[in-house]
Design a protein around this motif. Sequence first.
Motif, PDB file in Angstrom:
ATOM      1  N   THR A 156       0.898  -1.211   0.086  1.00 57.78           N
ATOM      2  CA  THR A 156      -0.033  -0.021   0.074  1.00 57.78           C
ATOM      3  C   THR A 156       0.842   1.073  -0.261  1.00 57.78           C
ATOM      4  O   THR A 156       1.909   1.246   0.346  1.00 57.78           O
ATOM      5  CB  THR A 156      -0.947  -0.181   1.331  1.00 57.78           C
ATOM      6  N   ALA A 157       0.243   2.356  -0.524  1.00 57.88           N
ATOM      7  CA  ALA A 157       1.188   3.700  -0.349  1.00 57.88           C
ATOM      8  C   ALA A 157       1.527   4.072   0.779  1.00 57.88           C
ATOM      9  O   ALA A 157       2.461   4.732   1.023  1.00 57.88           O
ATOM     10  CB  ALA A 157       0.111   4.883  -0.977  1.00 57.88           C
ATOM     11  N   GLY A 158       0.804   3.598   1.877  1.00 61.92           N
ATOM     12  CA  GLY A 158       1.174   4.248   3.064  1.00 61.92           C
ATOM     13  C   GLY A 158       2.410   3.264   3.595  1.00 61.92           C
ATOM     14  O   GLY A 158       2.912   3.745   4.729  1.00 61.92           O
ATOM     15  N   ASP A 159       2.846   2.238   2.980  1.00 60.56           N
ATOM     16  CA  ASP A 159       3.799   1.480   3.583  1.00 60.56           C
ATOM     17  C   ASP A 159       5.230   2.124   2.951  1.00 60.56           C
ATOM     18  O   ASP A 159       6.097   1.515   3.123  1.00 60.56           O
ATOM     19  CB  ASP A 159       3.922  -0.060   2.860  1.00 60.56           C
ATOM     20  N   TYR A 160       5.053   2.683   1.941  1.00 64.56           N
ATOM     21  CA  TYR A 160       6.290   3.276   1.275  1.00 64.56           C
ATOM     22  C   TYR A 160       7.508   4.141   2.307  1.00 64.56           C
ATOM     23  O   TYR A 160       6.771   5.002   3.030  1.00 64.56           O
ATOM     24  CB  TYR A 160       5.972   4.390   0.234  1.00 64.56           C
ATOM     25  N   SER A 179       4.707   0.851 -17.567  1.00 64.72           N
ATOM     26  CA  SER A 179       5.248   1.416 -16.388  1.00 64.72           C
ATOM     27  C   SER A 179       4.762   2.641 -16.015  1.00 64.72           C
ATOM     28  O   SER A 179       4.058   3.342 -16.947  1.00 64.72           O
ATOM     29  CB  SER A 179       6.710   1.765 -16.825  1.00 64.72           C
ATOM     30  N   GLN A 180       4.510   2.730 -14.672  1.00 68.05           N
ATOM     31  CA  GLN A 180       3.987   4.014 -14.266  1.00 68.05           C
ATOM     32  C   GLN A 180       4.880   4.873 -13.519  1.00 68.05           C
ATOM     33  O   GLN A 180       5.692   4.407 -12.574  1.00 68.05           O
ATOM     34  CB  GLN A 180       2.843   3.559 -13.312  1.00 68.05           C
ATOM     35  N   ASN A 181       4.727   6.241 -13.651  1.00 70.42           N
ATOM     36  CA  ASN A 181       5.618   7.254 -12.964  1.00 70.42           C
ATOM     37  C   ASN A 181       7.102   6.844 -13.130  1.00 70.42           C
ATOM     38  O   ASN A 181       7.729   6.783 -12.137  1.00 70.42           O
ATOM     39  CB  ASN A 181       5.150   7.252 -11.575  1.00 70.42           C
ATOM     40  N   GLY A 182       7.553   6.599 -14.155  1.00 67.46           N
ATOM     41  CA  GLY A 182       8.812   6.485 -14.340  1.00 67.46           C
ATOM     42  C   GLY A 182       9.327   5.070 -14.083  1.00 67.46           C
ATOM     43  O   GLY A 182      10.256   5.104 -13.013  1.00 67.46           O
ATOM     44  N   GLY A 183       8.732   4.064 -14.377  1.00 65.17           N
ATOM     45  CA  GLY A 183       8.910   2.821 -14.084  1.00 65.17           C
ATOM     46  C   GLY A 183      10.223   2.323 -14.368  1.00 65.17           C
ATOM     47  O   GLY A 183      11.167   3.056 -15.113  1.00 65.17           O
ATOM     48  N   SER A 184      10.696   0.997 -14.033  1.00 64.66           N
ATOM     49  CA  SER A 184      12.105   0.639 -14.177  1.00 64.66           C
ATOM     50  C   SER A 184      12.423   0.560 -15.894  1.00 64.66           C
ATOM     51  O   SER A 184      11.349   0.312 -16.613  1.00 64.66           O
ATOM     52  CB  SER A 184      12.589  -0.763 -13.603  1.00 64.66           C
ATOM     53  N   LEU A 185      13.664   0.673 -16.204  1.00 64.04           N
ATOM     54  CA  LEU A 185      14.039   0.755 -17.682  1.00 64.04           C
ATOM     55  C   LEU A 185      13.808  -0.746 -18.087  1.00 64.04           C
ATOM     56  O   LEU A 185      14.326  -1.660 -17.699  1.00 64.04           O
ATOM     57  CB  LEU A 185      15.279   1.353 -17.810  1.00 64.04           C
ATOM     58  N   ASN A 217       5.136  16.299   4.469  1.00 63.12           N
ATOM     59  CA  ASN A 217       4.841  16.355   2.953  1.00 63.12           C
ATOM     60  C   ASN A 217       5.827  15.554   2.112  1.00 63.12           C
ATOM     61  O   ASN A 217       5.164  14.681   1.248  1.00 63.12           O
ATOM     62  CB  ASN A 217       4.917  17.942   2.790  1.00 63.12           C
ATOM     63  N   ALA A 218       6.971  15.705   2.778  1.00 61.44           N
ATOM     64  CA  ALA A 218       7.991  14.712   1.791  1.00 61.44           C
ATOM     65  C   ALA A 218       7.640  13.317   1.774  1.00 61.44           C
ATOM     66  O   ALA A 218       7.706  12.598   0.721  1.00 61.44           O
ATOM     67  CB  ALA A 218       9.581  15.005   2.483  1.00 61.44           C
ATOM     68  N   SER A 219       7.207  12.689   3.112  1.00 53.86           N
ATOM     69  CA  SER A 219       6.812  11.364   3.154  1.00 53.86           C
ATOM     70  C   SER A 219       5.372  11.079   2.103  1.00 53.86           C
ATOM     71  O   SER A 219       5.545  10.190   1.757  1.00 53.86           O
ATOM     72  CB  SER A 219       6.422  10.929   4.473  1.00 53.86           C
ATOM     73  N   ASN A 220       4.644  11.947   2.273  1.00 52.89           N
ATOM     74  CA  ASN A 220       3.514  11.778   1.274  1.00 52.89           C
ATOM     75  C   ASN A 220       3.851  11.888  -0.169  1.00 52.89           C
ATOM     76  O   ASN A 220       3.115  11.260  -0.933  1.00 52.89           O
ATOM     77  CB  ASN A 220       2.300  12.938   1.655  1.00 52.89           C
ATOM     78  N   ASP A 221       4.688  12.580  -0.461  1.00 53.74           N
ATOM     79  CA  ASP A 221       5.074  12.705  -2.011  1.00 53.74           C
ATOM     80  C   ASP A 221       5.721  11.470  -2.382  1.00 53.74           C
ATOM     81  O   ASP A 221       5.479  10.927  -3.298  1.00 53.74           O
ATOM     82  CB  ASP A 221       6.232  13.827  -1.990  1.00 53.74           C
ATOM     83  N   LEU A 222       6.361  10.850  -1.450  1.00 55.80           N
ATOM     84  CA  LEU A 222       6.947   9.402  -1.718  1.00 55.80           C
ATOM     85  C   LEU A 222       5.995   8.496  -2.094  1.00 55.80           C
ATOM     86  O   LEU A 222       6.499   7.347  -2.722  1.00 55.80           O
ATOM     87  CB  LEU A 222       8.007   9.027  -0.615  1.00 55.80           C
ATOM     88  N   LYS A 223       4.830   8.397  -1.356  1.00 49.40           N
ATOM     89  CA  LYS A 223       3.799   7.418  -1.572  1.00 49.40           C
ATOM     90  C   LYS A 223       3.407   7.395  -3.252  1.00 49.40           C
ATOM     91  O   LYS A 223       3.001   6.293  -3.675  1.00 49.40           O
ATOM     92  CB  LYS A 223       2.451   7.781  -0.829  1.00 49.40           C
ATOM     93  N   ARG A 224       3.732   8.237  -3.919  1.00 54.14           N
ATOM     94  CA  ARG A 224       3.299   8.171  -5.497  1.00 54.14           C
ATOM     95  C   ARG A 224       4.432   7.996  -6.329  1.00 54.14           C
ATOM     96  O   ARG A 224       4.298   8.121  -7.514  1.00 54.14           O
ATOM     97  CB  ARG A 224       2.552   9.707  -5.819  1.00 54.14           C
ATOM     98  N   MET A 225       5.712   7.666  -5.737  1.00 47.24           N
ATOM     99  CA  MET A 225       6.827   7.608  -6.347  1.00 47.24           C
ATOM    100  C   MET A 225       6.864   6.314  -7.397  1.00 47.24           C
ATOM    101  O   MET A 225       6.367   5.328  -6.990  1.00 47.24           O
ATOM    102  CB  MET A 225       7.935   7.432  -5.535  1.00 47.24           C
ATOM    103  N   GLY A 226       7.481   6.439  -8.492  1.00 47.92           N
ATOM    104  CA  GLY A 226       7.753   5.112  -9.365  1.00 47.92           C
ATOM    105  C   GLY A 226       9.156   4.481  -8.568  1.00 47.92           C
ATOM    106  O   GLY A 226       9.386   4.684  -7.722  1.00 47.92           O
ATOM    107  N   HIS A 253      17.567  15.682  -4.935  1.00 49.26           N
ATOM    108  CA  HIS A 253      16.531  15.832  -4.348  1.00 49.26           C
ATOM    109  C   HIS A 253      15.382  16.432  -5.336  1.00 49.26           C
ATOM    110  O   HIS A 253      14.146  16.386  -5.445  1.00 49.26           O
ATOM    111  CB  HIS A 253      16.824  16.954  -3.234  1.00 49.26           C
ATOM    112  N   LYS A 254      16.128  17.424  -6.227  1.00 46.89           N
ATOM    113  CA  LYS A 254      15.410  18.013  -7.130  1.00 46.89           C
ATOM    114  C   LYS A 254      14.643  16.935  -8.130  1.00 46.89           C
ATOM    115  O   LYS A 254      13.640  17.130  -8.394  1.00 46.89           O
ATOM    116  CB  LYS A 254      16.234  19.196  -7.980  1.00 46.89           C
ATOM    117  N   LEU A 255      15.378  16.040  -8.661  1.00 50.86           N
ATOM    118  CA  LEU A 255      15.012  15.170  -9.695  1.00 50.86           C
ATOM    119  C   LEU A 255      14.105  14.045  -9.087  1.00 50.86           C
ATOM    120  O   LEU A 255      13.032  13.526  -9.916  1.00 50.86           O
ATOM    121  CB  LEU A 255      16.152  14.416 -10.237  1.00 50.86           C
ATOM    122  N   THR A 256      14.083  13.919  -7.784  1.00 53.08           N
ATOM    123  CA  THR A 256      12.975  13.140  -7.153  1.00 53.08           C
ATOM    124  C   THR A 256      11.755  13.790  -7.328  1.00 53.08           C
ATOM    125  O   THR A 256      10.691  12.896  -7.596  1.00 53.08           O
ATOM    126  CB  THR A 256      13.150  12.884  -5.501  1.00 53.08           C
TER     127      THR A 256
END
Length: 678
Positions: free
Chosen positions: A16-20, A559-565, A607-616, A636-639
């Motif tokens: 789940t997103a909350g586990d990220y 792939s979603q949100n920049g999935g693996s190459l 907020n930083a933690s919440n942003d990570l929940k949607r990461m690829g 940090h910028k490119l994340t």
Amino acid sequence: MSVSDSESSSHGGKGTAGDYKNFLQFSRDRLLNEMLKSTATPNSKSWKVLIMDKVTLKVMSSSCKMADITDEGISLVEDLFRRRQPMPSMDAIYFIQPSRENMVMLLSDMSGREPLYRKAFVFFSTPVPKELINHIKSDTSVVPRLGALREMNLEYFPMDSQAFVTDHEMALEELYGHNAENSRRFDACVNTMAVRIATVFASMKEFPYVRYKGKEPDATVSSPRELVPIKLASSILNCLTKYKASIPNFPQNETCDLLIVDRSIDQIAPVIHEWTYDAMCHDLLDMDGNKCVLEVPSKTGGPPEQKQVLLEETDSIWVEIRHSHIAEASEHLHDKMTNFASKNKAAQLSQASRDGSEISTRDLQKMVQALPKYQEQVEKLSLHVEIAGKINRIIRDMGLRDLGQLEQDLVFGDAGTKEVITFLRTKQDSPSENKLRLLMIYACVHPDKFEGDKALKLMQLAKLSSEDMKAVKNMRLLAASKDNPKKSSGGFSLKFDGQKRKVAARKDKTNGEEETWALSRFYPVLEELIENLSKGELPKNEYQCLNEPISIPRDKEGSQNGGSLRGGSSTNTNSNGPHSMRSRRTATWARPHHSDDGYGSDSVLRNASNDLKRMGKRIFVFVIGGATRSELRVCHKLTTKLKREIVLGSTSVDDPPQYITKLKLLSEKELSLDGVRI
């Protein structure tokens, strides 16, 4: 008693997103929960002793604070090799490297009729050789006293929420010194580095595509130094292949990307003045790691007192402004202090009392209630205001703005030899280190103009010593190319009709837009490499993949949100074009989540933690020979931009003075011209 790897790590980003969890959270949670908390059994006593060696102590202190350890029932932390008081009524937790010396100490503690501790819970930082396990099993008095025997596979040193080091401060000397590849130190350095990097992936349950800068494994190389990235990449993949077979639930297919490069990709980033608050603190202030010592006014009205400040992620004000331009950081601190004074009840009442206004009993009660938080926040803000003020004074006194402008003009092709000579003639009183850094940048952009007598005359004009000259020479030897010296500098030429050729080391990403903050257009080469990796556009003749994936059409990747190459391509999640670092007052990556009440609230970290929940899927980049503050900023910028967590690893993180010192330590014997392309 069998050795087992802890099984409770969740695969990064899965579930789940909350586990990220971000990179630093993984490290902290594994040490506290999988190791310390797992020893709490019904039969064990409540308080325990934690015993570590020098390396594991550093691992623990990089991720956890003493309060965290105490909360898990640790009453005493001991050094494995120091004489210790017997505590036969207490259990002990050993977090140690699996070395023969450590094993001897463990058995000495727990064998015989009178062991030092009641029970031992043993956790190893890396995989344990079978012969050492057999050595433990052979001591029948020790085996019944072992409560656990596990491989934690955690031996790296987090220094940021998205960065770690392997603690190889002398990597340049050990890997790139003269005849280094034939020494024992070379193999030991590469092997230890690989094991520690592999434990990052073991901890996060990630299995990467392993890419490196260099030629194909069977290609002919002109220098053994070119083999360093591939040797490291091969060693890492070898470790990870073993993890696939030994660690429960370790992914069997690739889940992320790892790119391995060395310091030769960008020789400018380590020496140019980076104008963010973080970089300026480490460049201009006499810091010890993340510790900064300041002189602050005495609370009793006496002489100034020395105050030690820790610039780390538990300080939310630091997190808000660390990647901001120093001018913007100063502005924000001033606004924050003003905002705080206008909205905090204690501050308002304190001001009223100074103005002679009468304060009611109820107001006094409110003031007392608000006072502790008021004092804490005022002290935090005041310290950062003092730090920013000190940096600005140094910038002014050293004339760094003019130097910084020339540095960036050189990099972007807006200045050349004439401007450098003019600066050296008119700024004779400029510190030697600053003139040296300027000439190092010049040598990178114009290698053909910094040879023989030309270089000697410039060094004489700058009044630099032969020791300083050695730093420039060794820098060029690390990355030079005899066949095409200009290519090695990363420079390129732009020629306009009827105009003189413009030589630059970077393409200007600002598209002619006016920058709001001066001196903010520089970016390290690593930024373009990460973006190209995310888009699947790394040049295959320069960057190889050891476990090359099967090519899959881009439109079928799913792939979603920049999935693996997959086969060197992936979906680019950022539909907008490349954004300019100067096109808005604060770039997205540097825009902090401010709190209107003036407090450095925990909302920044939330907020930083919440942003990570949607990461690829994650991207890991490892720099052999030392990373820079600008490269950390870029991750940090490119994340945020790529919606993929970028984790930066390196042998060390070096500030310009440290990097220059390391170059100087490479003697002429260690770096000869033989076999190196210049």
